[in-house]
Scaffold this active site. Structure first.
Site, PDB file in Angstrom:
ATOM      1  N   GLU A   1       0.875  -1.175   0.000  1.00  0.00           N
ATOM      2  CA  GLU A   1       0.000   0.000   0.000  1.00  0.00           C
ATOM      3  C   GLU A   1       0.905   1.216   0.000  1.00  0.00           C
ATOM      4  OE1 GLU A   1      -3.221   0.053  -0.262  1.00  0.00           O
ATOM      5  OE2 GLU A   1      -3.651  -2.073  -0.052  1.00  0.00           O
TER       6      GLU A   1
ATOM      7  N   CYS B   1      -1.712   9.165   2.375  1.00  0.00           N
ATOM      8  CA  CYS B   1      -1.363   8.693   1.036  1.00  0.00           C
ATOM      9  C   CYS B   1      -2.434   9.027   0.006  1.00  0.00           C
ATOM     10  CB  CYS B   1      -1.084   7.202   1.065  1.00  0.00           C
ATOM     11  SG  CYS B   1      -2.323   6.275   1.938  1.00  0.00           S
TER      12      CYS B   1
END
Lengths: 493, 481
Positions: free
Chosen positions: A217, A252
């Site tokens: 991720e 993110c």
């Protein structure tokens, strides 16, 4: 923590113990999985104030953000898993094709075994425990390595995870690079890493040794395209919430940069300035509703982005910073050069460059020419533009007219593609990512056609070919019975 | 190579491969290729592997035709975005999951099924709308050059390319950035592929092998024993002489049944493959022949041969061979055999087979012949493998609805049917929001009301939310440091 000495031998021993638990079958039962999920919810309820405090220490995170994006999301993730788990665990019946008649087939979800979860500092609770939700729901044993860059959250997890979860199956290992290296050296059945592409490469390379599948991720520069026809006030609020409202840009999926038209940009900037002041006051460095920068390394990295010669003159809003308090004000930059540092790396902080184009469609090529981002955002009311955006922009996920909201929808998979990562999770996808989908085919002995066994004659091949003309399924049903060779008899065929 | 890859990237960027009509036309051409060139395929396979026409058809051409047809009839369905439900709190909005092509993908295939293992992934890659490089195995030279010569005649040359060559070529190819790598072969090369992929963060599917065991519960088989033994024989010697990742590797049976089982197997071998057992394909190449020969040369292994064992170097032929209890630390029991040698390991109780399998790397498939339902359950839940087949062999390979792939040492990722499409697609979530109904609780400055609002929203407590808005629900204080 430096005091927490963790050597290779101890790591090996710990993994052996965990494997012992897994092999005993303890983690496979529905009851065990439910107990762990409930344990996480209980931990969130009991320790809410301590978690909020740890996040304040590590990141200056506002209570609201901690409650929403860490505790709230985690609890809803557990609640969803608890509600659906029985259903997820059920073998999926599938049609076993006519070739295998009579038979039945199913796909069984089985736990992978021992999994390693390496999490990040920006959402240190959520990004640690949300993967754990998937890992325990799928019946695995797990080791969690929280980020040493959020030490208060890390030690909170080390303290409470063993108290609320089965410590014979789930362990927390604190530490930095040496500890992570020792962990990566072990054999795992899955490694789930949240962080950056540089370490992601190291993790994947380490996984090669044992052919361990990985979920990475990562992040990337998530663009926001803003059309001139939108409800400006709402769009701007959503952009601010999706940039500074997400851990002050240290997320993110937060907005990395904006592209809009030259004509529209003055209105957009005015509205952003106005709304920023309404949200965070005249002096945003004093605002309690903004996280601070995590540490001095990141503070210096971000100020360096601003200090670049060709960039510093482009600041049109904000730009103030306070190194002692690790605070940087929401900062907007207009038309920074494409080859600047700030446009080359993921910003991961409160700086927002705005690029302008003549026609919005030009921005699509710009995005496509760069690494695939974790998310791509478009604000527009034009259906055609939406369709083209969705069709031609590759990104981990897409949200139209909002930012980051797709993350909160459990029916959508969350994960990157290309440079932004591989594999996805959330909701059922979390369960799947920690499960192996095992095909199981049950055959009976009824109706075993003698034709399936050799020795074969030339006539049988002719039969097969005749069947091709008819139906492929019929052919296969004939074919399946013929796994033997055809031998010298067909040499003339 | 550089030019080819640049061209393929360019083609992908042009967007042509994304359309339904392009994908459909490629699949149709692939189907036509198979029909037009059946005979050439047979010839190439005979040349490379000594496979008979019938074996070619049932293991290579037949399954491919079936898969193309399956893909063609489901393609529209697969391409359709999946609508998903969105919690009411986000009204108005809609969510869907859209499968999009990765981009440029690399397929590295293997020599034992040189057509199937190259073209079956290709079906998935094309159906998903990617541009593709196929690197066929140099150990099946005739098939490799057939693919290189014929594919460009049928498929879009700008989107699909075959690059032939040896290990150096593979190494060179792996230096480029791919959006997905699909590899079929050994764990050793699989590791190499994955470590190169790590440099570009490229996701990989690794279709490896492993030692696929058969648990043979002789005692429960009663009248079905003959059929069961026939199926075992066909799962060992009937698929490219055991040179298949799915082939049976070794067999577990209770000691008291070893002798009757061996008698049955011997009889079956004679019946199916003739007295001299010459009728099974030869070894694919000298390398594999030499490796297998060496396995048999181990004196302790040689002592365990109870059937067959003769080799013919000139013709690269190895007789169907049965070993009884070779040493467990011998190479034949350590590595994947990939040839016509069947070790039989005896146990006191068939239940011990679970422990036996669990103490070894996870196999691609576990085969179990039994009528004991309790044993089936235990095997299914207590062992781990890519797949399990009860009472038959290989056929799960042909079921489009079942994912085919390994776990652990036997591989990562799966394919066949819809799973092939998925293996070459990124599932992209798309959330589309309206501008109506903006809830100010989302925005700072934060206060206790907004906090309570969010708590309720997470619980999807709409009634609570209503009360809160009407001022009928109290909320605490907001702790602002």
């Amino acid at each position: 923590m430096a005091s927490n000495k963790f050597d290779v031998e101890a790591t090996t021993l710990m993994v052996e113990e965990l494997r012992g638990t897994f092999n005993a079958g303890k983690t496979r039962s529905y009851e065990w999985r439910v107990a762990q999920l409930k344990g996480i919810i209980k931990m969130m309820d009991d320790r809410e104030q301590e978690i909020i405090e740890a996040l304040r220490l590590d990141l200056g995170k506002p209570e609201f953000e901690s409650a929403v994006y860490e505790i709230g999301m985690l609890k809803s993730s557990c609640a969803r898993a608890l509600k659906e788990l029985k259903h997820w665990m059920m073998p999926e019946k599938v049609k076993s094709s006519i070739v295998a008649f009579p038979s039945s087939a199913e796909i069984v979800s089985e736990p992978l075994g021992a999994v390693l979860i390496i999490s990040a500092w920006n959402y240190p609770i959520l990004l640690s425990l949300d993967p754990i939700v998937g890992a325990v729901a799928a019946g695995n044993v797990a080791v969690l390595k929280p980020s040493e860059i959020a030490p208060a959250s890390s030690s909170l997890l080390a303290k409470y995870v063993p108290e609320y979860l089965d410590s014979s199956a789930i362990r927390v290992v604190e530490g930095g690079v040496p500890e992570t290296t020792a962990l990566l050296d072990q054999k795992w059945d899955k490694i789930f890493y949240t962080g950056n592409g540089r370490v992601g490469r190291i993790v994947m390379a380490a996984a090669v040794k044992h052919l361990t599948p990985v979920v990475l991720e990562l992040g990337g520069k998530s663009p926001v395209i803003v059309d001139s026809d939108v409800n400006l006030k709402v769009a701007v609020k959503r952009i601010i919430a999706g940039k500074w409202g997400l851990n002050n840009g240290q997320a993110c999926i937060s907005a990395d940069y904006i592209i809009t038209t030259k004509d529209f940009v003055p209105k957009l900037v005015d509205s952003l300035k106005h709304q920023l002041e309404k949200f965070y006051g005249i002096n945003p460095l004093e605002s309690k509703d903004l996280s601070r920068i995590v540490n001095s390394n990141h503070f210096d990295r971000l100020t360096k982005l601003l200090d670049e010669e060709k960039v510093s003159s482009k600041i049109i809003h904000g730009g103030q910073s306070d190194r002692a308090q690790l605070k940087i004000a929401p900062t907007i930059l207009l038309d920074v050069p494409e080859d600047s540092l700030i446009m080359s790396e993921e910003i991961f902080g409160p700086l927002l460059p705005i690029l302008t184009v003549d026609r919005l469609e030009e921005s699509f090529d710009f995005i496509r020419s760069r690494s695939k981002p974790l998310a791509a955002y478009l604000f527009t009311n034009r259906k055609k533009l939406k369709d083209e955006f969705v069709r031609t922009i590759s990104a981990g996920g897409i949200a139209i007219n909002d930012i980051a909201l797709h993350l909160v929808v459990p029916s959508l998979p969350y994960g990157g593609v290309g440079e932004s990562g591989m594999g996805s999770y959330h909701g059922k996808f979390s369960f799947d990512v920690f499960s192996h989908k095992k095909s199981v085919l049950y055959r009976s002995f009824v109706a075993d056609a003698p034709a399936r066994y050799p020795p074969y004659s030339q006539g049988k091949l002719r039969l097969l070919k005749a069947l091709v003309v008819g139906s492929v399924l019929a052919v296969i049903s004939a074919l399946i019975g013929l796994p033997e060779h055809f031998g010298s008899k067909d040499k003339s065929a | 190579m550089e030019a080819s890859i640049t061209e393929l990237r360019h083609t992908f960027r042009s967007g042509i491969t994304r359309s339904y009509s392009w994908r459909k036309s490629q699949l149709q051409s692939l189907s036509k290729l198979l029909s037009d060139n059946e005979h050439q395929c047979f010839q190439a396979l005979r040349q490379d592997l000594g496979k008979s026409n019938l074996e070619c058809y049932k293991d290579e051409i037949g399954p491919l035709k079936k898969s193309v047809d399956y893909a063609l009839s489901h393609l529209k369905d697969w391409m359709n975005p999946k609508k998903v439900g969105i919690p009411m709190i986000f009204f108005p909005s809609k969510g869907e999951i859209k499968s999009e092509p990765f981009g440029l993908v690399l397929i590295i295939s293997s020599w034992n099924f040189p057509f199937n293992l190259a073209l079956e992934p290709l079906i998935g890659a094309l159906a998903a709308g990617n541009t593709v490089v196929i690197k066929p195995s140099e150990y099946a030279q005739a098939c490799s050059s057939f693919l290189a010569d014929t594919l460009p005649l049928y498929l879009d040359k700008m989107a699909v390319k075959v690059i032939e060559g040896d290990a150096d070529t593979t190494q060179q190819l792996l230096q480029y950035k791919w959006d997905k790598i699909f590899f079929t072969g050994s764990p050793r090369v699989g590791r190499l592929v994955m470590s190169e992929a790590a440099k570009h963060l490229t996701p990989v599917t690794l279709e490896l092998g492993g030692k696929c065991p058969v648990i043979f519960d002789f005692g429960s088989m009663s009248s079905d024993i003959q059929v069961a033994v026939k199926r075992v024989a066909s799962g060992k010697w009937g698929v490219c002489s055991g040179q298949a990742c799915l082939a049976i590797d070794y067999l577990l049976v209770e000691e008291k049944f070893a002798s009757p089982l061996i008698d049955l197997l011997k009889g079956t071998i004679n019946k199916l493959y003739g007295e001299n057992s010459r009728n099974i394909p030869r070894m694919a190449n000298k390398r594999n022949f030499g490796r297998l020969q060496k396995l048999l040369e181990d004196p302790l292994v040689a002592d365990s041969v109870i059937h067959g064992g003769s080799v013919d170097e000139e013709n690269l032929h190895i007789e169907p061979t049965i070993l009884l209890n070779p040493p467990l630390n011998s190479e034949v029991m350590a590595d994947e055999i990939f040839g016509p040698i069947l070790p039989i390991i005896t146990l006191n109780n068939i239940l011990e087979s679970i422990e036996f399998i669990n103490s070894r790397p996870k196999p691609l498939t576990i085969y179990a012949f039994t009528h004991n339902e309790a044993l089936k359950d235990r095997i299914s839940t207590e062992t781990s493998s890519g797949s399990i087949v009860f009472n038959d062999v290989i056929i799960h390979f042909l079921c489009d609805e079942l994912p085919f792939g390994g776990v652990g040492q036997s591989g990562t990722g799966s394919y066949h049917g819809k799973y092939s499409f998925d293996a070459f697609s990124h599932e992209k979530p798309v959330l589309d929001r309206g501008f109506l109904l903006e809830l100010d609780a989302r925005y700072p400055p934060w206060n206790a009301f907004k906090m309570e609002f969010v708590r309720l929203a997470y619980k999807l407590n709409y009634f609570g939310l209503l009360l809160l808005f009407l001022g009928l629900r109290s909320y605490g204080s907001y702790n602002d440091h």
